[in-house]
Design a protein around this motif. Sequence first.
Motif, PDB file in Angstrom:
ATOM      1  N   LYS A  75       0.829  -1.208   0.000  1.00 17.61           N
ATOM      2  CA  LYS A  75       0.000   0.000   0.000  1.00 17.61           C
ATOM      3  C   LYS A  75       0.862   1.256   0.000  1.00 17.61           C
ATOM      4  CE  LYS A  75      -4.079  -1.915   2.139  1.00 17.61           C
ATOM      5  NZ  LYS A  75      -4.929  -1.907   0.972  1.00 17.61           N
ATOM      6  N   LYS A  76       0.245   2.358  -0.442  1.00 24.22           N
ATOM      7  CA  LYS A  76       0.920   3.641  -0.343  1.00 24.22           C
ATOM      8  C   LYS A  76       1.032   3.996   1.128  1.00 24.22           C
ATOM      9  CE  LYS A  76      -0.409   5.451  -4.814  1.00 24.22           C
ATOM     10  NZ  LYS A  76      -1.071   6.528  -5.550  1.00 24.22           N
ATOM     11  N   ILE A  77       2.047   4.762   1.473  1.00 25.53           N
ATOM     12  CA  ILE A  77       2.389   5.004   2.876  1.00 25.53           C
ATOM     13  C   ILE A  77       1.252   5.697   3.635  1.00 25.53           C
ATOM     14  CG2 ILE A  77       3.631   7.140   2.359  1.00 25.53           C
ATOM     15  CD1 ILE A  77       4.477   4.564   5.095  1.00 25.53           C
ATOM     16  N   ALA A  78       0.518   6.606   2.987  1.00 21.73           N
ATOM     17  CA  ALA A  78      -0.569   7.309   3.678  1.00 21.73           C
ATOM     18  C   ALA A  78      -1.663   6.328   4.095  1.00 21.73           C
ATOM     19  CB  ALA A  78      -1.148   8.397   2.792  1.00 21.73           C
ATOM     20  N   TYR A  79      -1.991   5.395   3.225  1.00 18.77           N
ATOM     21  CA  TYR A  79      -3.038   4.422   3.532  1.00 18.77           C
ATOM     22  C   TYR A  79      -2.537   3.350   4.489  1.00 18.77           C
ATOM     23  CZ  TYR A  79      -5.639   6.717  -0.114  1.00 18.77           C
ATOM     24  OH  TYR A  79      -6.291   7.666  -0.856  1.00 18.77           O
TER      25      TYR A  79
ATOM     26  N   ALA B 277       7.311  14.360   7.844  1.00 22.13           N
ATOM     27  CA  ALA B 277       8.467  13.477   7.710  1.00 22.13           C
ATOM     28  C   ALA B 277       9.166  13.648   6.365  1.00 22.13           C
ATOM     29  CB  ALA B 277       8.043  12.020   7.893  1.00 22.13           C
ATOM     30  N   ASP B 278       8.603  14.465   5.483  1.00 24.69           N
ATOM     31  CA  ASP B 278       9.179  14.756   4.173  1.00 24.69           C
ATOM     32  C   ASP B 278       9.311  13.495   3.318  1.00 24.69           C
ATOM     33  OD1 ASP B 278      10.044  16.596   2.296  1.00 24.69           O
ATOM     34  OD2 ASP B 278      12.157  16.199   2.751  1.00 24.69           O
ATOM     35  N   ILE B 279       8.176  12.785   3.192  1.00 23.81           N
ATOM     36  CA  ILE B 279       8.114  11.575   2.373  1.00 23.81           C
ATOM     37  C   ILE B 279       7.082  11.810   1.284  1.00 23.81           C
ATOM     38  CG2 ILE B 279       7.562   9.102   2.360  1.00 23.81           C
ATOM     39  CD1 ILE B 279       8.400   9.037   5.291  1.00 23.81           C
ATOM     40  N   ASP B 280       7.391  11.352   0.069  1.00 19.96           N
ATOM     41  CA  ASP B 280       6.465  11.494  -1.052  1.00 19.96           C
ATOM     42  C   ASP B 280       5.226  10.637  -0.796  1.00 19.96           C
ATOM     43  OD1 ASP B 280       5.455  12.222  -3.544  1.00 19.96           O
ATOM     44  OD2 ASP B 280       6.364  10.476  -4.507  1.00 19.96           O
ATOM     45  N   SER B 281       4.038  11.174  -1.073  1.00 16.97           N
ATOM     46  CA  SER B 281       2.799  10.466  -0.755  1.00 16.97           C
ATOM     47  C   SER B 281       2.558   9.270  -1.680  1.00 16.97           C
ATOM     48  CB  SER B 281       1.609  11.416  -0.831  1.00 16.97           C
ATOM     49  OG  SER B 281       1.511  11.972  -2.123  1.00 16.97           O
ATOM     50  N   ASP B 282       3.236   9.215  -2.820  1.00 20.95           N
ATOM     51  CA  ASP B 282       3.072   8.083  -3.740  1.00 20.95           C
ATOM     52  C   ASP B 282       3.991   6.910  -3.417  1.00 20.95           C
ATOM     53  OD1 ASP B 282       1.102   9.314  -5.205  1.00 20.95           O
ATOM     54  OD2 ASP B 282       2.528  10.314  -6.537  1.00 20.95           O
ATOM     55  N   THR B 283       4.822   7.048  -2.402  1.00 15.48           N
ATOM     56  CA  THR B 283       5.767   5.998  -2.040  1.00 15.48           C
ATOM     57  C   THR B 283       5.032   4.809  -1.437  1.00 15.48           C
ATOM     58  OG1 THR B 283       7.398   7.701  -1.528  1.00 15.48           O
ATOM     59  CG2 THR B 283       7.849   5.486  -0.711  1.00 15.48           C
TER      60      THR B 283
ATOM     61  N   VAL C  64       5.111   1.198   0.783  1.00 17.80           N
ATOM     62  CA  VAL C  64       5.802   0.829   2.024  1.00 17.80           C
ATOM     63  C   VAL C  64       7.084   0.063   1.709  1.00 17.80           C
ATOM     64  CG1 VAL C  64       5.620  -0.515   4.145  1.00 17.80           C
ATOM     65  CG2 VAL C  64       3.701   0.859   3.391  1.00 17.80           C
ATOM     66  N   TYR C  65       7.043  -0.834   0.707  1.00 18.64           N
ATOM     67  CA  TYR C  65       8.250  -1.620   0.409  1.00 18.64           C
ATOM     68  C   TYR C  65       9.356  -0.764  -0.210  1.00 18.64           C
ATOM     69  CZ  TYR C  65       6.290  -1.954  -4.333  1.00 18.64           C
ATOM     70  OH  TYR C  65       5.763  -1.677  -5.571  1.00 18.64           O
ATOM     71  N   ASP C  66       9.034   0.452  -0.665  1.00 17.47           N
ATOM     72  CA  ASP C  66      10.043   1.342  -1.233  1.00 17.47           C
ATOM     73  C   ASP C  66      10.678   2.274  -0.204  1.00 17.47           C
ATOM     74  OD1 ASP C  66       9.789   0.361  -3.796  1.00 17.47           O
ATOM     75  OD2 ASP C  66       8.222   1.803  -4.355  1.00 17.47           O
ATOM     76  N   LEU C  67      10.213   2.247   1.040  1.00 20.25           N
ATOM     77  CA  LEU C  67      10.755   3.139   2.066  1.00 20.25           C
ATOM     78  C   LEU C  67      12.199   2.795   2.379  1.00 20.25           C
ATOM     79  CD1 LEU C  67       7.915   3.453   4.718  1.00 20.25           C
ATOM     80  CD2 LEU C  67       8.704   5.202   3.148  1.00 20.25           C
ATOM     81  N   THR C  68      13.012   3.812   2.503  1.00 15.33           N
ATOM     82  CA  THR C  68      14.389   3.591   2.923  1.00 15.33           C
ATOM     83  C   THR C  68      14.432   3.574   4.448  1.00 15.33           C
ATOM     84  OG1 THR C  68      14.872   5.954   2.965  1.00 15.33           O
ATOM     85  CG2 THR C  68      15.243   4.797   0.874  1.00 15.33           C
ATOM     86  N   THR C  69      15.563   3.156   4.993  1.00 18.62           N
ATOM     87  CA  THR C  69      15.686   3.121   6.451  1.00 18.62           C
ATOM     88  C   THR C  69      15.636   4.528   7.039  1.00 18.62           C
ATOM     89  OG1 THR C  69      18.087   3.073   6.224  1.00 18.62           O
ATOM     90  CG2 THR C  69      16.955   0.957   6.507  1.00 18.62           C
TER      91      THR C  69
END
Length: 123
Positions: free
Chosen positions: A13-17, A37-43, A45-50
């Motif tokens: 899922k996208k991080i917001a959802y 947190a300065d994260i793109d809303s289209d990111t 969860v599996y694409d999140l960096t540490t």
Amino acid sequence: MVRLVGVDLPRNKKIAYALTYIHGIGLTSARKIIEVADIDSDTRVYDLTTEQGVALRQTLENTGLKFEGDLRRFNGLNIKRLNEINCYRGKRHRNSLPTRGQRTRTNARNRRGSKKTVTGKKK
């Protein structure tokens, strides 16, 4: 797999959802959190960096809101207090009835449970 506040976020899922899976975070507050947190809303969860995961954790800690266990405990204690002081709302909670003035002659099925048929009297 990203784990925040004791909850595993769904990977696809996208991080917001995905943040809405945490008890106490809705879609609006999730969007505010990822903006801070300065994260793109289209990111996804599996694409999140540490680094982004750490930023999310810090943002959640700094919001001052209650999540998951703390929020559930807070709500449970409020309901317990209403039950103990024997007020009207406490009685409604105790009997599993709507507490905010809704009608119960019809409807209120979610709160009262499924129908239990009562057989008619014989004459």
